[in-house]
Structures are given as C-alpha cells and as structure tokens.
Design a protein around this motif. Structure first.
Motif, PDB file in Angstrom:
ATOM      1  N   GLY A 334       0.844  -1.193   0.000  1.00 54.89           N
ATOM      2  CA  GLY A 334       0.000   0.000   0.000  1.00 54.89           C
ATOM      3  C   GLY A 334       0.871   1.232   0.000  1.00 54.89           C
ATOM      4  N   GLN A 384      -5.951   1.719   2.094  1.00 55.57           N
ATOM      5  CA  GLN A 384      -4.900   1.928   1.084  1.00 55.57           C
ATOM      6  C   GLN A 384      -3.493   1.977   1.670  1.00 55.57           C
ATOM      7  OE1 GLN A 384      -6.057   5.555  -0.849  1.00 55.57           O
ATOM      8  NE2 GLN A 384      -7.841   4.647  -1.872  1.00 55.57           N
ATOM      9  N   SER A 386       0.028   1.034   3.604  1.00 54.89           N
ATOM     10  CA  SER A 386       0.901  -0.114   3.821  1.00 54.89           C
ATOM     11  C   SER A 386       0.932  -0.438   5.317  1.00 54.89           C
ATOM     12  CB  SER A 386       2.320   0.201   3.341  1.00 54.89           C
ATOM     13  OG  SER A 386       2.902   1.202   4.159  1.00 54.89           O
TER      14      SER A 386
END
Length: 463
Positions: A334, A384, A386
C-alpha cells in the motif's frame, strides 16, 4: 510547563530544585478498609502527572505512604480480634490490587508509618529543642503560635481555621490550633516507648517524617486531595518548615472533590462506593478514563450516566487501537503516509503536549485523542495504507494513550484458543460449510466473544 501551586494560588513555571530530577510525595491511604472512589482520584491523577514528568525527561522519585496506625485501624483490629498489622497488610494488598487494575505504576517507595517511628520521634525531639513543641498531659503538641506562617497554605479565615481544629476537648493545648505530634496511650494499647511516654504518633508528623527521610529537607511536589489542604498539609508544612527553616515543598498540588449524583459522597448518605465495587460494575479501565476526563483540579460528578459515557468513549479509543492492530496484521502492499498526514500526526502530538504542559489538562488532551481517532479511522477505513504506514499511526496513538495510562491491556490467557476458533470458522466459511461456521460463532458468543466480518477478515472482541 506550568502547574498550579496551591501555596501561591497561581500557575507557575515548573522549575525543579535539582535540574533534571523531581522528588514527589503523595499522601496515601489509611489502610483499614477497601479504597473508596475518593481515594481513586489522587491515585490516578498523580500517576498521570508522574508519567508526564517522566516523558518530559525528568528522573522522578515518587513516594506514596501507607498510614498503618490509626484509630480506625485499631478499632477494626479489636472488632476482628486480630493484630493491627494484619488489618493493615490485608488492605495494603487490596489497595495494590486496585492500583494495578487502574493502571497505576507502583511508587518507587511505599513507606509505612509504623516503619518510621524512630524518624518521627527524632523530628519531635528536634521540634521540642527549638521550642516549637511542648508536652501536655495527654501528649506532645506542636505550638502553632511559634510558626508565624501558620495558615499560609490553606489561606482560610481565622474563624474557619478555628472550626477546622475545634474537635473535642482542647484544654490540653496552649492554643486551639495546636495539633498532636505524639499521643499518650495506656499500657497494653497500640503504641511505642518514647522519651515523653508510651504512645503513638499523630497523623501529621508521619508524612513529614517519611518525606524528610526518603526525599530530604525540601521536595519538589507534595500532592494529595483538596480535603488534605487543611489541616493535614497545613500542619505538615508548619512542623517541617519550623524544623528546617526551609519550605517543605516548592509546589503543592491538590485534586478536586468527587461528588456522587451532585452530592458529597458519604456513608450516611448511602452514596459511598469502593473502587472495587465500581470496577466490578464498570471495569477498571472505564473508571480510570472517568477520573481523567475532567481537569484534575476541578470537581467531578460521578453517576451512572457519567460512567456509561466513560465506557462508551473508552470503547471508541479501544476500537481504534484494535482496528489498527487488525489492519497491520493483514495489510498488503500500500501507500505510505503523505506529508500532510505526517503533519497531522505531528500537530496532534504538539496539541496533546500543550494541553498536558498547561497544568496537566487531561480534558483537552483527551479531546486531541478523539480528533486523532477520527483521522486514523478515515485512513484505515480507506484500506490503502501499507503496514509500515499504519504502524506509524499505531505508534503515535499508543504513545499518547499510554501517557494517560489508557488502553493498557493485560494479556488474555485464552486469546490463542479464540484465535484458533475464529480461524476454524473462517475455514468453514470458505468451504461454504455455514452450519459448522455458525456453531463456532454461537460457541464464541457463549464465551462472550463478538465477531465482526471485515474486508481484511474476521475480528473478535469481548462482548
């Protein structure tokens, strides 16, 4: 950093006596019964203040005493037919249990009054040598007329000071304001030998002697509930300063009262609650949150509505923390945090710090936390980020909640079993064996576990 000093009745810049170090003495409980709600507020408040001072880089030495000799202790011991020390030990252990439940870190030193009789007698002897104390027919008294600043802490008018000390027979005193340093007792009663006669210490000399022994002639912060301002802290200040010629404490901090249903808490009114009773009903974490939800110097009102609001608010924080942990455990590739999002985190930390540096304003600090919760929930909900980006959010969130002692969970011994059942249910669902999956869901429900199906998988929480 500024704090409100009861002695000067104003906020002052905090400058400790020794650079980088803070000495802090907090008056503890008389251990003859379970700690009540009024005991809980200073317990939590001054733990919070200690946490913040430590975070700001000070090496804090924190002392909280136990009053383990007192009329109430003696009476309870006689009622139960056991030694006074047994009563004290029992309720020191119960107090420790409540402290752990409330997320309070242990004091560096927990002195007991009975372990410091020699120090008390030495202090009394020095006060007598300096003509600040005298022997009467029922004990040794501090001569308040010898200390011109008597009343400077509480700042109460003379007539109110008279009312505060006019309890029982005052014929043994030179002055109605004088207070006992040593109380004579009959042979066989609880007591110790002394140069003036067999007896036991007065309440006020206990804390002066323990603060002096463990922290020295002068301390940075002396703290307790506002009800201790007079006579207890007033008398401590007088006898210690008369002895040393120096201010006992640079800063005097006092937390506000707790009212119950907008009335003073008292056993006779039927609105008296122990910490243990309230923890069984609401949980220790919600009780800690409630006690920090208002500024520590403000009065705070306890009722069912306030506690339900505290539980709900704490639940929002808990959910945010759980969502972050769950997201990180399942996050794939992400994006990283943008500069604007990093700036948002920095601003939250700065606003939190500004609130805490302004006389430990936990009400405003908690407001900052909930603003951060909204931002975090939005970012995590979008799915979205990481794992590394979400971990940055988690670290900041854990830091700020931890500084207030919130969201500190004990490890659940059954977590492994629950995780295994959740994983088995997920496997059944993938196989479209919904009957078996439902059986596991029902079994978990019986265990008090609620499930939530999300895009990242199944989450569980205690119902």
């Amino acid at each position: 950093m500024k704090l409100y000093n009861t002695l000067t009745s104003q906020k002052e810049e905090f400058i400790p006596i020794t650079h980088g170090k803070v000495s802090m003495y907090v008056c503890g409980p008389t251990v003859y019964n379970f700690a009540h709600l009024g005991n809980g507020r200073p317990l939590v408040v001054f733990d919070m203040i200690r946490r913040w001072l430590t975070y700001r880089g000070y090496a804090v030495t924190y002392v909280q005493n136990y009053t383990d000799v007192d009329d109430k202790l003696i009476a309870r011991a006689a009622e139960e037919g056991v030694p006074m020390a047994d009563i004290a030990q029992r309720f020191i252990a119960e107090y420790a249990t409540d402290s752990v439940g409330l997320g309070v870190n242990p004091a560096d030193i927990h002195p007991r009054a009975t372990e410091n009789i020699t120090e008390m007698q030495a202090m009394i002897a020095r006060l007598m040598e300096a003509n600040h104390a005298y022997v009467s027919d029922d004990g040794v008294y501090f001569d308040t007329a010898s200390f011109p600043c008597y009343g400077c802490l509480s700042k109460m008018p003379l007539d109110q000071l008279e009312e505060g000390e006019r309890t029982g027979d005052t014929s043994h005193k030179r002055n109605k304001f004088d207070f006992a340093l040593w109380k004579f007792a009959e042979a066989g009663a609880v007591g110790w030998d002394s140069p003036w006669g067999y007896g036991r210490p007065g309440w006020h000399i206990e804390c002066s002697a323990m603060a002096y022994r463990y922290l020295g002639e002068q301390i940075d912060i002396h703290a307790g509930g506002v009800d201790l301002t007079f006579p207890h802290h007033e008398n401590e200040l007088a006898q210690t300063q008369a002895l040393t010629g120096k201010p006992m404490a640079k800063y005097w901090l006092h937390n506000g009262f707790i009212n119950v249903d907008h009335a003073k808490m008292s056993k006779s009114a039927g609105n008296f609650f122990t910490i243990r009773q309230l923890a069984e009903k609401y949980g220790y974490p919600a009780l800690r949150f409630f006690l920090l939800s208002a500024h520590y110097r403000s009065p705070i009102n306890f009722d069912d509505t306030a506690m339900e609001q505290a539980k709900s608010a704490l639940g929002r924080l808990t959910t945010c923390g759980d969502n972050l942990a769950f997201y990180i455990s399942r996050a794939g590739e992400g994006r990283e945090l943008t500069s604007a999002e990093l700036a948002m985190l920095a601003a939250a930390e700065a606003d939190f710090g500004a609130a805490m540096d302004d006389d430990f304003n936990t009400a405003d600090a908690i407001g900052v936390l909930f603003k951060l919760v909204r931002e975090v929930n939005t970012l995590v909900g979008a799915g979205q980020l990481s794992a590394a980006a979400a971990t940055i959010l988690q670290d900041r969130f854990a830091l700020l909640t931890g500084l207030l002692g919130l969201l500190q969970k004990a490890e659940e011994s059954g977590d492994g079993e629950i995780d295994a059942l959740v994983a088995q249910r997920d496997a059944y669902k993938k196989e479209r064996n919904f009957a078996e999956a439902d059986k596991i869901r029902d079994r978990l429900k019986e265990m008090g576990i609620l499930l939530e199906d999300t895009a990242q998988g199944t989450k569980w929480k205690l119902g």
